[in-house]
Design a protein around this motif. Structure first.
Motif, PDB file in Angstrom:
ATOM      1  N   LEU A  52       0.817  -1.211   0.000  1.00 18.47           N
ATOM      2  CA  LEU A  52       0.000   0.000   0.000  1.00 18.47           C
ATOM      3  C   LEU A  52       0.858   1.270   0.000  1.00 18.47           C
ATOM      4  O   LEU A  52       0.401   2.323  -0.439  1.00 18.47           O
ATOM      5  CB  LEU A  52      -0.921   0.028   1.231  1.00 18.47           C
ATOM      6  CG  LEU A  52      -1.979  -1.076   1.336  1.00 18.47           C
ATOM      7  CD1 LEU A  52      -2.674  -1.003   2.689  1.00 18.47           C
ATOM      8  CD2 LEU A  52      -2.995  -0.945   0.196  1.00 18.47           C
ATOM      9  N   PRO A  64      -0.989   3.693  -5.560  1.00 14.55           N
ATOM     10  CA  PRO A  64      -2.360   3.704  -6.109  1.00 14.55           C
ATOM     11  C   PRO A  64      -3.286   2.709  -5.421  1.00 14.55           C
ATOM     12  O   PRO A  64      -4.491   2.973  -5.278  1.00 14.55           O
ATOM     13  CB  PRO A  64      -2.143   3.351  -7.586  1.00 14.55           C
ATOM     14  CG  PRO A  64      -0.767   3.881  -7.885  1.00 14.55           C
ATOM     15  CD  PRO A  64       0.037   3.637  -6.638  1.00 14.55           C
ATOM     16  N   ALA A  65      -2.745   1.576  -4.960  1.00 20.40           N
ATOM     17  CA  ALA A  65      -3.575   0.577  -4.262  1.00 20.40           C
ATOM     18  C   ALA A  65      -4.170   1.163  -2.985  1.00 20.40           C
ATOM     19  O   ALA A  65      -5.311   0.840  -2.602  1.00 20.40           O
ATOM     20  CB  ALA A  65      -2.747  -0.662  -3.943  1.00 20.40           C
ATOM     21  N   ASP A  67      -4.940   4.366  -2.492  1.00 20.21           N
ATOM     22  CA  ASP A  67      -6.021   5.277  -2.873  1.00 20.21           C
ATOM     23  C   ASP A  67      -7.300   4.498  -3.171  1.00 20.21           C
ATOM     24  O   ASP A  67      -8.402   4.906  -2.784  1.00 20.21           O
ATOM     25  CB  ASP A  67      -5.611   6.090  -4.104  1.00 20.21           C
ATOM     26  CG  ASP A  67      -4.434   7.022  -3.821  1.00 20.21           C
ATOM     27  OD1 ASP A  67      -4.357   7.521  -2.686  1.00 20.21           O
ATOM     28  OD2 ASP A  67      -3.620   7.229  -4.734  1.00 20.21           O
ATOM     29  N   THR A  68      -7.154   3.358  -3.849  1.00 18.52           N
ATOM     30  CA  THR A  68      -8.320   2.522  -4.158  1.00 18.52           C
ATOM     31  C   THR A  68      -8.946   1.968  -2.881  1.00 18.52           C
ATOM     32  O   THR A  68     -10.175   1.996  -2.699  1.00 18.52           O
ATOM     33  CB  THR A  68      -7.916   1.361  -5.083  1.00 18.52           C
ATOM     34  OG1 THR A  68      -7.380   1.890  -6.292  1.00 18.52           O
ATOM     35  CG2 THR A  68      -9.118   0.470  -5.391  1.00 18.52           C
ATOM     36  N   LEU A  69      -8.100   1.457  -1.985  1.00 21.60           N
ATOM     37  CA  LEU A  69      -8.609   0.907  -0.723  1.00 21.60           C
ATOM     38  C   LEU A  69      -9.293   1.991   0.094  1.00 21.60           C
ATOM     39  O   LEU A  69     -10.322   1.741   0.735  1.00 21.60           O
ATOM     40  CB  LEU A  69      -7.466   0.276   0.085  1.00 21.60           C
ATOM     41  CG  LEU A  69      -7.873  -0.326   1.433  1.00 21.60           C
ATOM     42  CD1 LEU A  69      -8.860  -1.487   1.236  1.00 21.60           C
ATOM     43  CD2 LEU A  69      -6.648  -0.796   2.216  1.00 21.60           C
ATOM     44  N   GLN A  70      -8.750   3.208   0.068  1.00 22.55           N
ATOM     45  CA  GLN A  70      -9.341   4.307   0.838  1.00 22.55           C
ATOM     46  C   GLN A  70     -10.793   4.549   0.429  1.00 22.55           C
ATOM     47  O   GLN A  70     -11.672   4.716   1.283  1.00 22.55           O
ATOM     48  CB  GLN A  70      -8.515   5.582   0.639  1.00 22.55           C
ATOM     49  CG  GLN A  70      -9.040   6.773   1.428  1.00 22.55           C
ATOM     50  CD  GLN A  70      -8.267   8.045   1.122  1.00 22.55           C
ATOM     51  OE1 GLN A  70      -7.682   8.194   0.036  1.00 22.55           O
ATOM     52  NE2 GLN A  70      -8.232   8.966   2.080  1.00 22.55           N
ATOM     53  N   GLN A  71     -11.050   4.568  -0.867  1.00 26.31           N
ATOM     54  CA  GLN A  71     -12.412   4.819  -1.349  1.00 26.31           C
ATOM     55  C   GLN A  71     -13.395   3.775  -0.816  1.00 26.31           C
ATOM     56  O   GLN A  71     -14.497   4.099  -0.347  1.00 26.31           O
ATOM     57  CB  GLN A  71     -12.435   4.813  -2.872  1.00 26.31           C
ATOM     58  CG  GLN A  71     -11.599   5.926  -3.517  1.00 26.31           C
ATOM     59  CD  GLN A  71     -11.509   5.768  -5.030  1.00 26.31           C
ATOM     60  OE1 GLN A  71     -12.359   5.145  -5.660  1.00 26.31           O
ATOM     61  NE2 GLN A  71     -10.453   6.325  -5.618  1.00 26.31           N
ATOM     62  N   HIS A  72     -12.983   2.513  -0.856  1.00 26.88           N
ATOM     63  CA  HIS A  72     -13.873   1.445  -0.391  1.00 26.88           C
ATOM     64  C   HIS A  72     -13.945   1.379   1.129  1.00 26.88           C
ATOM     65  O   HIS A  72     -15.012   1.081   1.689  1.00 26.88           O
ATOM     66  CB  HIS A  72     -13.410   0.100  -0.956  1.00 26.88           C
ATOM     67  CG  HIS A  72     -13.599  -0.019  -2.436  1.00 26.88           C
ATOM     68  ND1 HIS A  72     -14.804  -0.353  -3.011  1.00 26.88           N
ATOM     69  CD2 HIS A  72     -12.722   0.187  -3.477  1.00 26.88           C
ATOM     70  CE1 HIS A  72     -14.672  -0.367  -4.329  1.00 26.88           C
ATOM     71  NE2 HIS A  72     -13.417  -0.042  -4.637  1.00 26.88           N
TER      72      HIS A  72
END
Length: 308
Positions: A52, A64-65, A67-72
């Motif tokens: 991460l 970037p992983a 940022d993606t995890l943050q959204q979810h």
């Protein structure tokens, strides 16, 4: 399948770090050590099985992983918070309303005192009062239809692993007869002298019913019960009217004081009720029940013993 290393707490740490991008400030906001924050982020990466962050000097920079995890993760935490609130509302936890079950006889003095104190502690709290027998109130508490009950625990089994049981006071039982009756006497009375009298009683399931039956077993005769009623005020009205005698707790002495006389029982028949607040242990941190319990303890301290 979600790895056991991924927990809501670690996601909360992750989200705060993504906002602060600084381990020390994240630790300060969450009340943790910097080591604990670093460990949480690292174990989250292990649970996800992908990196991460990258290290730049002493800093952790999101990939970037992350940022993606943050959204979810934001959606997951928000949904879980809503789910917890919904579950608490369903269980009645923290509502602005409390459903309190009580015996009819406690509405004379005990309930008004508790309500007044409760409104001082929690002014916005609405109270729904439900009256019934010991048996009915216990059943409704078990079915989560009531938040707490005030009952006589003397003749009822209370599972103390499931329920808090907070005694408020003890109350002696008396023989109630019409005040102008020839039955009125000084001193204690022997129930055997009332073998020829008629009686009225509460129906089965009420707090005084079991004691009524037990007292006459000791006296050695079956009382002539002309009628059974479902509230203690109706029973006293029948005594006042001369329909029959009855056994009644001393807290009712003020009702029909000029027309009904309460006579103390002789030693073999003496009984005492313990009046207590009962509610589920699973809800012992509910702020409404905490306030009710605190007010009940104050009441108990001011009424160490209530003998009529």
């Amino acid at each position: 399948m979600i790895d056991s290393e991924i927990t809501f707490r670690k996601l909360e740490v992750f989200l705060v770090f993504m906002e602060k991008l600084n381990i020390a400030r994240t630790a300060e906001q969450l009340g943790l050590s910097s080591v604990s924050v670093h460990r949480a982020l690292h174990s989250l990466e292990e649970g996800l099985r992908c990196p991460l962050f990258i290290h730049r000097g002493r800093n952790l920079l999101p990939l970037p992983a992350a940022d993606t995890l943050q959204q979810h993760a934001i959606q997951v935490i928000e949904q879980m918070a809503l789910g917890i609130q919904a579950a608490q509302r369903t269980a009645g936890f923290g509502e602005k309303r409390i459903r309190l079950g009580t015996l009819y006889s406690l509405t004379l003095e005990t309930i008004p005192r508790l309500i007044m104190g409760l409104k001082i502690r929690r002014p916005s709290l609405e109270l729904e009062l439900i009256m019934g027998s010991n048996e009915t109130l216990l059943s409704r508490l078990a079915a989560q239809q009531l938040d707490a009950i005030l009952i006589s625990t003397s003749d009822s089994f209370i599972d103390e692993q499931l329920y808090e049981n907070l005694p408020l006071f003890k109350d002696d039982i008396y023989l109630a007869v019409p005040a102008d009756s020839a039955l009125v006497t000084e001193g204690t009375v022997d129930l055997r002298d009332f073998r020829q009298q008629k009686f009225v009683s509460l129906a089965e399931g009420f707090a005084t019913y079991h004691g009524f039956q037990e007292a006459f077993q000791i006296a050695g005769f079956e009382p002539d019960i002309v009628t059974q009623v479902n509230d203690i005020f109706s029973m006293l009205s029948l005594v006042q009217a001369g329909v029959g005698c009855t056994l009644i707790p001393g807290r009712m002495k003020g009702v029909y004081a000029d027309t009904v006389k309460l006579l103390p029982l002789a030693e073999p028949y003496q009984m005492r009720q313990t009046i207590a607040l009962v509610f589920a242990r699973s809800r012992e941190r509910d702020p409404n029940l905490l306030a009710l319990a605190a007010e009940s303890r104050m009441y108990a301290r001011s009424h160490p013993q209530k003998n009529g």
